[in-house]
Write a protein that holds these residues in place. Sequence first.
Motif, mmCIF file in Angstrom:
data_model
loop_
_atom_site.group_PDB
_atom_site.id
_atom_site.type_symbol
_atom_site.label_atom_id
_atom_site.label_comp_id
_atom_site.label_asym_id
_atom_site.label_seq_id
_atom_site.Cartn_x
_atom_site.Cartn_y
_atom_site.Cartn_z
ATOM 1 N N THR A 38 16.453 -60.601 51.552
ATOM 2 C CA THR A 38 16.976 -60.484 50.196
ATOM 3 C C THR A 38 18.445 -60.858 50.076
ATOM 4 O OG1 THR A 38 17.221 -58.988 48.300
ATOM 5 C CG2 THR A 38 17.539 -58.033 50.493
ATOM 6 N N SER A 42 23.643 -54.704 47.974
ATOM 7 C CA SER A 42 23.217 -53.582 48.812
ATOM 8 C C SER A 42 22.890 -52.329 48.004
ATOM 9 C CB SER A 42 24.301 -53.261 49.849
ATOM 10 O OG SER A 42 24.426 -54.311 50.782
ATOM 11 N N VAL A 45 19.385 -52.742 46.788
ATOM 12 C CA VAL A 45 18.466 -52.551 47.921
ATOM 13 C C VAL A 45 18.279 -51.065 48.201
ATOM 14 C CG1 VAL A 45 18.221 -52.887 50.416
ATOM 15 C CG2 VAL A 45 18.996 -54.785 48.973
ATOM 16 N N GLY A 49 14.392 -49.777 47.554
ATOM 17 C CA GLY A 49 13.636 -49.539 48.778
ATOM 18 C C GLY A 49 12.971 -48.173 48.828
ATOM 19 N N PHE A 62 14.774 -54.260 55.305
ATOM 20 C CA PHE A 62 15.485 -55.297 54.564
ATOM 21 C C PHE A 62 16.416 -56.078 55.480
ATOM 22 C CE2 PHE A 62 14.264 -54.444 50.283
ATOM 23 C CZ PHE A 62 14.049 -53.068 50.183
ATOM 24 N N GLU A 64 19.538 -58.348 54.744
ATOM 25 C CA GLU A 64 20.419 -58.678 53.625
ATOM 26 C C GLU A 64 21.377 -59.802 54.007
ATOM 27 O OE1 GLU A 64 21.091 -54.003 52.979
ATOM 28 O OE2 GLU A 64 22.261 -55.285 51.633
#
Length: 338
Positions: A38, A42, A45, A49, A62, A64
């Motif tokens: 992704t 952050s 995320v 998540g 993830f 990132e």
Amino acid sequence: MRRGWWVCGIVGFVVLTATSMGALAGTADHEGQVVVYTAAQSTIVQAIGPMFEKKTGIKVQFVEAGTGEVLKRARAEKDNPLGDVFWALAAEPLAANADLLEPYTVTEDARINPIYKKGMAGGRVIPNNVTPMVIVYNKKLVSEAEAPKFWKALADPKWKDKIAYAAADKSGSSYTILATLLTVFGENDPGWKVVEDIMKNAKILPSSSRVPKGVADGEYHAGLTYEDAAMRQVAGGAPVGVIYPLDGTSIPPDGNALIKGAKHPKAARMFLDYAVSKEVMDLLAEKFSLRSARTDVNPPKGFVPLGEIKAVAYDMEWAGKNYAVLVKKWQDIIVRVK
């Protein structure tokens, strides 16, 4: 959510484990885990998540990074993919890597505005959030009367070393801005001359996140960026103004996709469905100031209605197919003027 491409490479892994089993967990047919590549911020995320894990019982890992670094990694892994899903990447370079993608139609596809499905690698790329490209300026350094109302205004020599722009070969949003400028002014010598004149004035930064922050901090008078990044500075009380250029701008979507050869395809499809669900899109609009590609989600509070923005006919397919060519021409300009 068009985050820049970090020059240091992959930021790292964030492993989120389920704390409870949701209604779907007991009945879903899935592999129990999913790896998501992704370019989302952050904070987003960290919000989405755990919500997905709680709802499905699927553990999410993830990776990132910026769009370019994510795609570079996925291409290197093409024969043995380690990721399952692309989430919130700049759609043009994602579509340009269609050979890495497996077709998938999300369960609520009918709720996604069809205007954002054009040029999306034959349906392989799923529209996510939509983001107008904008100019941001520091109100303490630039008066409203002097603020650049047009892209072309940034080509004036008076802006020399006063504007910020992330490298188009590293930032998904900056590539979109480059393609937008060529859409507005033409993919010809006059159009490239406008790009060159703007680049002569610009400080080239390694990541898109540094553009609005640098303007907000007073390092730069103005910058070329994307709407939600600029509006986060506004929401945070920074002395910045946001301009939707009067010579026209693009309003492209970010994209999600299923990675071809994914080792957890069932869990991956569940994540793709959830990523564009109304639950998630409402949250992203309310908490993270992101417009949705869905037709049933209200825009973030305080945002200019899309109907009031002069939008150009931005060709996603053209921008994706010509990515390498346009970036090379941009790189040649930077070598010439810097």
